[in-house]
Design an enzyme around this catalytic site. Structure first.
Site, PDB file in Angstrom:
ATOM      1  N   GLN B 259       0.830  -1.206   0.000  1.00  0.00           N
ATOM      2  CA  GLN B 259       0.000   0.000   0.000  1.00  0.00           C
ATOM      3  C   GLN B 259       0.860   1.250   0.000  1.00  0.00           C
ATOM      4  O   GLN B 259       0.610   2.204  -0.725  1.00  0.00           O
ATOM      5  CB  GLN B 259      -0.941   0.042   1.223  1.00  0.00           C
ATOM      6  CG  GLN B 259      -2.045  -0.974   1.171  1.00  0.00           C
ATOM      7  CD  GLN B 259      -2.801  -0.912  -0.142  1.00  0.00           C
ATOM      8  OE1 GLN B 259      -3.369   0.113  -0.479  1.00  0.00           O
ATOM      9  NE2 GLN B 259      -2.795  -2.001  -0.901  1.00  0.00           N
ATOM     10  N   GLU B 327     -10.034   0.257   4.323  1.00  0.00           N
ATOM     11  CA  GLU B 327     -10.307  -0.127   2.942  1.00  0.00           C
ATOM     12  C   GLU B 327      -9.944  -1.611   2.729  1.00  0.00           C
ATOM     13  O   GLU B 327     -10.756  -2.384   2.247  1.00  0.00           O
ATOM     14  CB  GLU B 327      -9.472   0.776   2.014  1.00  0.00           C
ATOM     15  CG  GLU B 327      -9.677   0.496   0.545  1.00  0.00           C
ATOM     16  CD  GLU B 327      -8.668   1.248  -0.323  1.00  0.00           C
ATOM     17  OE1 GLU B 327      -7.680   1.796   0.215  1.00  0.00           O
ATOM     18  OE2 GLU B 327      -8.859   1.272  -1.554  1.00  0.00           O
ATOM     19  N   HIS B 420     -54.173  14.227  -3.152  1.00  0.00           N
ATOM     20  CA  HIS B 420     -53.753  12.851  -2.900  1.00  0.00           C
ATOM     21  C   HIS B 420     -54.951  12.017  -2.438  1.00  0.00           C
ATOM     22  O   HIS B 420     -55.214  10.935  -2.957  1.00  0.00           O
ATOM     23  CB  HIS B 420     -52.675  12.809  -1.809  1.00  0.00           C
ATOM     24  CG  HIS B 420     -51.308  13.218  -2.258  1.00  0.00           C
ATOM     25  ND1 HIS B 420     -51.017  14.481  -2.675  1.00  0.00           N
ATOM     26  CD2 HIS B 420     -50.144  12.522  -2.342  1.00  0.00           C
ATOM     27  CE1 HIS B 420     -49.719  14.550  -3.000  1.00  0.00           C
ATOM     28  NE2 HIS B 420     -49.181  13.368  -2.805  1.00  0.00           N
TER      29      HIS B 420
END
Lengths: 436, 436
Positions: B259, B327, B420
């Site tokens: 990484q 992650e 409605h």
């Protein structure tokens, strides 16, 4: 009068494109105000929230009274009539039954190389639901946001709802209780969004914020996005009705008006294959507008953004509908299933003449939080998935690593990521030593 | 040296919170530039894109040469070695096999009241995939974005990839071809995002844009959001490894470095229940850094953002991991399944010592586009769902409308939405007349 368009006219494409592109909402310049409010809440927490609530809602709170107490919620809930409570309970039950079916499955499998793969869904730990105050304080929206969150398994669900001058909507509190909401705060505006995202002394931060709101709330949601997840930014409501002549014009008129009455920026459009039927519906709309309580709002919406479009056949109607990607789509035709099969983009479809869109707003079961402004081209209504996230899983055996590891090394080399390749190589070399 | 933290120390909570809150990325002030570029592309289309490409990429294009021709793609693909092609094909196949399993099901059912309910998934019609140029032009990312789009059924998939000085990456073009990409444009930056979102004379607009990019690309994606859908805005990559002492320190060091070598802002963290093992890994990292090609980048990342955390037991490791919502999460412990069960937030989990994270970057099958910066608390990695949307369906029979319509009327009245209620009432009255 709304616009009347005819597919057969030479200028149809120009007029239709203009209809699609019409900007139906002002974006007042609120961003600086909102940025300042968020910074203030981050810096001063409860003190800022209390000050802003006094300023905007004319309500004096203390850290102890920001949240409704259980006793206060009880008292408000008791004020709700039995009929209203029954209706809310029916709605909550039906929404729950629909959303339970949306729960996705976890998966695990072993592939031919021996690699074990899969994924797992887990709920968001804490979610915040914004409920507007005043006229747009809809208990139905509380259910539509809170029920899916609880079905998904969200452990902590906090509601913020402003109570201007201290006036609370008992139905909103009852809806929150029926849905299993855990905390209810009497705050609103950008300050409520900031409090949910960053936390204050008396409000713990959440991971995701959903719910509708005015321009300030929408701007605040955009700003806190990234720090927390948000749902869509909803624009004005819209309905497209595709109807043939075998419909009651008054029913269709009421369906169009049930969007128009929401908001002057709402949009109601009828597409029909019968020009006379279109005229009859327009006439019925005018008649209903004479007595409708919200005739000022509904009339402005219909006049400014409404349209009646005549097409040669239903295939043309479907094609236009797909370009519009409507939030709500009613198919009031002889064979709604067949027409539905031609629809590629729509938030929600209402099939047949006995399914007015208002059923979907309250008790149908599907969610009424739906993509507006043509965003049904790429997004969906609210669902349990908005309160879940997926973790992917992978487990290599030595055999699987031998089988696919060299390809990973090769690709790592092609991307000049040496450590990536070495992390595979070191393991493969050890495995080769062990077996050699 | 990275930070060494010990759970048992008095200042642990302070140091860990600082680690969580560390701002790892500069946000250069690019927003004004990006706004101007988008406005320019909207106004002048191809002419603006061509001018900006000449300025930023030193490449002269015409409307006819913005897109790679099939012959050009062929020629580039032929330059790829057989070994690289095999590796890419294996990766594409495995990613496809994994993502095919993600395809969600349509559902239809009839509930006890006779209402027919359900939903239907449809693909986004057109998607755009941004591929960075230069060093970060990764063929693996092309596969990870394009394969799920095509599995989802996206009909038109367009790629933009800048080719500074006209230099194209053959592997990127081959990856696009293997994934079934339909159009490839040699443009980049905010101008590419604007062209995909709004279209130009030679590029038709898309509905959704995915893919990584620099700060300008990220700012442009934020700006076009709403007009089109976007995937997440990815931050610097990060990995958390939880490892017990029964691991090879060198393997774990390489996983941390894989990484760290991405980016000086990347973050690599080890949590272990054995302080000596933590020291051994740190020593192994230093040793590998001596010879690593990207040692400047990886060393800076490890020094500035790396950490080794010692915990009393694996339960404490899981609890810290859930606060970080990493992650990538490697579980290099005796019973990774058991530890995995305690993980509530993570983008991807790699189980056991034979699953280095690099396998997941290339050939594991799960997607490598994953939520960064703690957003795994509320979001998931890229999947076929990012290229699909759901339309809800409802159809009432007269009986169903009789059963649930009155509750809808009641709720509409409580929300002061008269039309409605009337849209339901008018139908119920007709039904009552017919049956009366």
């Amino acid at each position: 009068m709304p616009q009347f368009l005819n597919f057969a006219d030479a200028d149809f494409e120009t007029l239709f494109a203009a209809l699609l592109g019409a900007k139906r909402e002002d974006s007042p310049h609120v961003d600086d105000t909102v940025a300042a409010i968020i910074a203030d809440v981050c810096a001063r927490g409860d003190a800022a929230v209390i000050e802003l609530t006094e300023k905007f809602d004319r309500l004096c709170l203390t850290p102890e009274t920001i949240a409704f107490s259980e006793a206060e919620i009880d008292a408000h809930c008791e004020r709700v009539s039995a009929e209203d409570r029954d209706a809310l309970e029916l709605a909550a039950e039906r929404i729950r039954a629909y959303h339970v079916r949306q729960m996705p499955q976890d998966e695990r499998w072993i592939d031919p190389e021996g690699a074990e793969l899969g994924w797992r869904w887990t709920p968001v730990s804490a979610a915040g639901l914004y409920v507007p105050g005043g006229l747009a304080s809809y208990p139905s929206s509380v259910l539509m946001n809170a029920v899916p969150a609880k079905v998904a398994g969200v452990e902590r669900l906090a509601v913020t709802v402003p109570t201007p001058d201290g006036v609370a909507n008992p139905l909103v509190l009852l809806a929150a209780r029926l849905a299993g909401v855990d905390e209810i705060y009497r705050i609103g505006g950008a300050q409520a969004i900031a409090a949910l995202a960053y936390g204050t002394g008396s409000i713990a931060p959440v991971d995701k914020i959903t719910g509708p709101g005015n321009a300030f709330v929408a701007a605040a949601k955009r700003r806190v996005f990234g720090k927390v997840g948000i749902d869509m930014i909803a624009g004005p409501s819209e309905i497209l009705v595709i109807a043939d002549k075998d419909n009651n014009p008054d029913w269709i008129a009421l369906d169009l008006l049930s969007q128009a009455e929401h908001d002057e920026s709402a949009q109601s459009i009828l597409i029909t294959d019968d020009a006379d039927f279109g005229q009859a519906v327009a006439k019925a709309v005018e008649k209903r507008l004479e007595t409708l309580e919200r005739r000022a709002i509904a009339g402005a919406s219909w006049r400014d953004f409404g349209a009646v479009i005549t097409v040669p056949d239903l295939a043309a109607a479907a094609a236009l509908s797909n370009r519009m990607a409507p939030e709500h789509l009613e198919l009031c035709v002889a064979d709604p299933e067949a027409l539905s099969a031609a629809i590629t983009h729509a938030g929600a479809i209402f099939l047949g003449q006995y399914t007015p869109e208002a059923i979907g707003d309250y008790v149908g079961g599907p969610n009424h939080v739906l993509p507006t402004a043509r965003s049904a081209r790429f997004s969906s209504g609210l669902s349990v998935l908005d309160f879940l996230k997926r973790t992917t899983l992978a487990r290599m055996t030595p055999g699987a690593l031998r089988a696919i590891g060299p390809a990973a090394e090769r690709l790592a080399a092609s991307e000049s990521l040496q450590a990536h390749g070495l992390s595979v190589r070191a393991r493969l070399e050890a495995l080769n030593r062990d077996s050699g």
